[in-house]
Design a protein around this motif. Structure first.
Motif, short mmCIF file in Angstrom:
data_model
loop_
_atom_site.label_atom_id
_atom_site.label_comp_id
_atom_site.label_asym_id
_atom_site.label_seq_id
_atom_site.Cartn_x
_atom_site.Cartn_y
_atom_site.Cartn_z
N PRO A 64 73.17 46.83 7.43
CA PRO A 64 71.78 47.32 7.52
C PRO A 64 71.38 48.29 6.42
CG PRO A 64 72.75 47.23 9.70
CD PRO A 64 73.86 46.92 8.75
N GLU A 65 72.24 49.26 6.10
CA GLU A 65 71.87 50.25 5.09
C GLU A 65 71.62 49.59 3.74
OE1 GLU A 65 73.83 53.97 2.57
OE2 GLU A 65 74.87 53.19 4.34
N TYR A 66 72.50 48.68 3.37
CA TYR A 66 72.38 48.04 2.07
C TYR A 66 71.30 46.97 2.07
CZ TYR A 66 76.64 50.59 1.12
OH TYR A 66 77.54 51.60 0.96
N TYR A 67 71.10 46.33 3.21
CA TYR A 67 69.97 45.41 3.33
C TYR A 67 68.67 46.15 3.02
CZ TYR A 67 66.59 42.16 5.31
OH TYR A 67 65.51 41.32 5.47
N ASP A 68 68.49 47.30 3.61
CA ASP A 68 67.27 48.08 3.39
C ASP A 68 67.13 48.51 1.94
OD1 ASP A 68 66.66 47.79 6.05
OD2 ASP A 68 67.20 49.83 6.62
N ARG A 69 68.24 48.87 1.31
CA ARG A 69 68.18 49.34 -0.08
C ARG A 69 67.66 48.25 -1.01
NH1 ARG A 69 73.53 52.79 -1.78
NH2 ARG A 69 73.56 54.23 -0.01
N TYR A 70 68.18 47.03 -0.83
CA TYR A 70 67.78 45.96 -1.73
C TYR A 70 66.42 45.38 -1.38
CZ TYR A 70 67.46 41.63 -4.26
OH TYR A 70 67.00 40.64 -5.08
N CYS B 240 61.63 43.47 -2.59
CA CYS B 240 62.99 43.24 -3.07
C CYS B 240 63.13 43.63 -4.54
CB CYS B 240 63.37 41.78 -2.90
SG CYS B 240 63.32 41.20 -1.19
N ILE B 241 64.24 44.28 -4.85
CA ILE B 241 64.45 44.77 -6.21
C ILE B 241 64.45 43.62 -7.22
CG2 ILE B 241 66.04 46.01 -7.73
CD1 ILE B 241 64.62 47.73 -5.63
N GLY B 242 64.97 42.47 -6.82
CA GLY B 242 65.04 41.34 -7.73
C GLY B 242 63.98 40.29 -7.51
N CYS B 243 62.83 40.66 -6.94
CA CYS B 243 61.78 39.68 -6.67
C CYS B 243 61.34 39.01 -7.97
CB CYS B 243 60.59 40.37 -6.01
SG CYS B 243 59.21 39.25 -5.65
N ILE B 244 61.27 37.68 -7.95
CA ILE B 244 60.93 36.95 -9.17
C ILE B 244 59.44 36.71 -9.32
CG2 ILE B 244 63.17 35.80 -9.22
CD1 ILE B 244 61.77 33.26 -8.24
N SER B 245 58.62 37.11 -8.31
CA SER B 245 57.18 36.83 -8.43
C SER B 245 56.32 38.09 -8.49
CB SER B 245 56.71 35.95 -7.25
OG SER B 245 56.78 36.66 -6.03
N ILE C 197 58.90 23.09 13.02
CA ILE C 197 59.57 23.19 11.73
C ILE C 197 61.04 22.84 11.90
CG2 ILE C 197 60.34 25.61 11.75
CD1 ILE C 197 59.00 25.77 8.90
N ASP C 198 61.63 22.23 10.88
CA ASP C 198 62.99 21.70 10.99
C ASP C 198 64.06 22.69 10.56
OD1 ASP C 198 62.33 18.86 11.70
OD2 ASP C 198 61.27 19.01 9.79
N SER C 199 63.78 23.49 9.53
CA SER C 199 64.83 24.36 9.01
C SER C 199 64.25 25.64 8.43
CB SER C 199 65.67 23.63 7.94
OG SER C 199 64.87 23.26 6.82
N LEU C 200 65.09 26.66 8.41
CA LEU C 200 64.77 27.95 7.80
C LEU C 200 65.91 28.32 6.86
CD1 LEU C 200 63.66 30.09 10.89
CD2 LEU C 200 62.16 28.93 9.27
N ARG C 201 65.54 28.90 5.74
CA ARG C 201 66.53 29.49 4.84
C ARG C 201 66.19 30.97 4.73
NH1 ARG C 201 66.97 27.79 -1.37
NH2 ARG C 201 65.39 29.41 -1.59
N VAL C 202 67.11 31.82 5.20
CA VAL C 202 66.85 33.26 5.32
C VAL C 202 67.55 33.99 4.19
CG1 VAL C 202 67.08 35.29 6.79
CG2 VAL C 202 66.63 33.03 7.81
N SER C 203 66.78 34.70 3.37
CA SER C 203 67.34 35.41 2.22
C SER C 203 68.05 36.68 2.66
CB SER C 203 66.23 35.76 1.22
OG SER C 203 65.73 34.58 0.62
N LEU C 204 69.19 36.95 2.03
CA LEU C 204 70.01 38.09 2.42
C LEU C 204 70.84 38.55 1.21
CD1 LEU C 204 70.61 39.45 5.29
CD2 LEU C 204 72.78 38.22 5.16
#
Length: 422
Positions: free
Chosen positions: A299-305, A190-195, A287-294
């Motif tokens: 699709p095109e822009y998902y792949d870009r970022y 990810c372009i903005g990965c913080i780690s 597991i109780d919950s998932l938080r999915v980053s988006l």
């Protein structure tokens, strides 16, 4: 009338009386109106944007001008607030890249600093006043003394002390959402990965773990937090790690071990959900919950970022549907960038994705990134033309999602949902 805020070289912020305030949406400038702003929230930080002149509006001509002297100013908002405009500024090709923060437009209303933002979550648990308390150092020392061999606790001690990470601190305070990192690697870039960032890019604000913990280490941290913590959540997939589902077998075994000993608290994973079989495994484990980053529902822009490795947005959708079928509470961690997230095609795509998958919550989060980096990557030339797709505004985007999915929860933070399972 709102006026431009500028900052001098020693950090003094003052009002430019000769320019009305402007904000930015994508690459487009517009005047900031009184209805666009709120008083600067407690816990905000102000940042000078080096080598970037603030842009405002010349009152007589109505033209956008560089409001000089001084540099542009941005606000970094506390969690629970979502920006609606980016700061309006004019830089140069050689201007240094900005670090990974969520920059919001700031202005003066008379003598008061105001910011272009809305409040999207009223929960008080992430208010900075609850963190970096005097007792933190002693709590960390006691936890490390009790479990000197636990590598997760040693990592969280660094995150809590050096990075002031709230989810790390919560493990030591034994309350609310606490992070349990498990994965040193990721299957996205990810372009903005913080780690993790390339050496030539802006520095990451956190250092990623370099080990995979054992099940016993996970249980040793998670179990007392879930049993004793107020509104307790433990979350895999924090800022100091990669994609947690790359270690899905370890997570699944740990979840089963925890649930064999307690039914208290919420076990959550923050994930890109690209590995459907991994999501199936951890969903089946309890597991109780998932938080999915988006960052985009297209699709095109998902792949870009996200630059996923070996999967795409259709796989993410499949994972969400699979988790929902198993009774897992699913949120989208929707990374908001004004002028992109509120473009009409993006808003419609997000509404359609929610309807197709049965997502129950949208956590709107400010995307931490240099605005120029994101705009160059994600905005098409047509997005900047008068006849291109129009941003509807961040508030209108949220309202549209509510209208399309009246049952959906809009917020900014993960919820304790143990009783929602099934």
């Amino acid at each position: 009338m709102l006026h431009v805020a500028v900052c001098d070289r020693v950090g003094r912020i003052y009002r430019n009386e000769n320019a009305r305030a402007a904000g930015r949406s994508g690459r487009l400038f517009s005047e900031l109106l009184d209805s666009d702003v709120i008083p600067l929230p407690e816990g905000s930080s102000l940042m000078r944007l080096p080598d970037r002149a603030a842009v405002g509006i010349e009152p007589k001509t109505g033209e956008f001008v560089r409001a000089e002297p001084g540099d542009a100013v941005a606000a970094l908002l506390p969690q629970g607030y979502t920006r609606t405009f980016l700061p309006a500024y004019s830089g140069r090709a050689e201007s240094p890249r900005l670090p990974l923060f969520g920059y919001s437009a700031v202005a003066f209303r008379d003598e008061e600093l105001v910011v272009a933002a809305i409040r999207t979550d009223e929960r008080d648990t992430w208010n900075p006043i609850h963190y970096n308390l005097p007792e933190l150092a002693g709590l960390i020392e006691a936890a490390l003394a009790e479990h000197p061999a636990n590598r997760i606790l040693r990592q969280l001690a660094v995150c809590a002390s050096n990075y002031q990470c709230f989810t790390a601190q919560n493990i030591f305070y034994r309350r609310w959402e606490g992070g349990v990192p498990v994965s040193p690697k990721c299957n996205s870039n990810c372009i903005g990965c913080i780690s993790l960032q390339p050496s030539e890019c802006c520095p990451s604000p956190q250092q990623r773990i370099d080990f995979v913990p054992t099940v016993d280490e996970i249980v040793e941290v998670a179990l007392p937090h879930l049993e004793q913590g107020e509104e307790a959540i433990i979350s895999f997939g924090q800022g100091c790690e990669g994609e947690p589902t790359l270690q899905h077998e370890t997570i699944a075994e740990a979840v089963r071990a925890i649930r064999s000993r307690t039914d208290k608290g919420t076990i959550n994973a923050n994930t890109n959900a690209g590995n459907t079989e991994a999501i199936r495994n951890i969903s089946d484990s309890g597991i109780d919950s998932l938080r999915v980053s988006l960052a985009s529902a297209r699709p095109e822009y998902y792949d870009r970022y996200h630059m996923p490795k070996g999967f795409g947005l259709p796989d993410v959708e499949q994972s969400i549907r699979l988790a929902r079928e198993r009774g897992v509470y699913v949120s989208l961690n929707y990374l908001v960038f004004p002028g992109f997230s509120d473009l009409e095609p993006e808003v419609e795509a997000l509404a359609d994705l929610i309807e197709r998958t049965g997502v129950q919550m949208i956590q709107v989060r400010n995307l931490n990134i240099d605005p120029e980096v994101f705009a160059d990557l994600m905005l098409q030339p047509a997005d900047d033309r008068d006849d291109g797709p129009e941003p509807v505004g961040v508030s209108a985007m949220i309202d549209h999602i509510r209208d399309c999915s009246p049952e959906i929860v809009i917020g900014s933070f993960s919820l304790p949902v143990r009783n929602s399972r099934g």
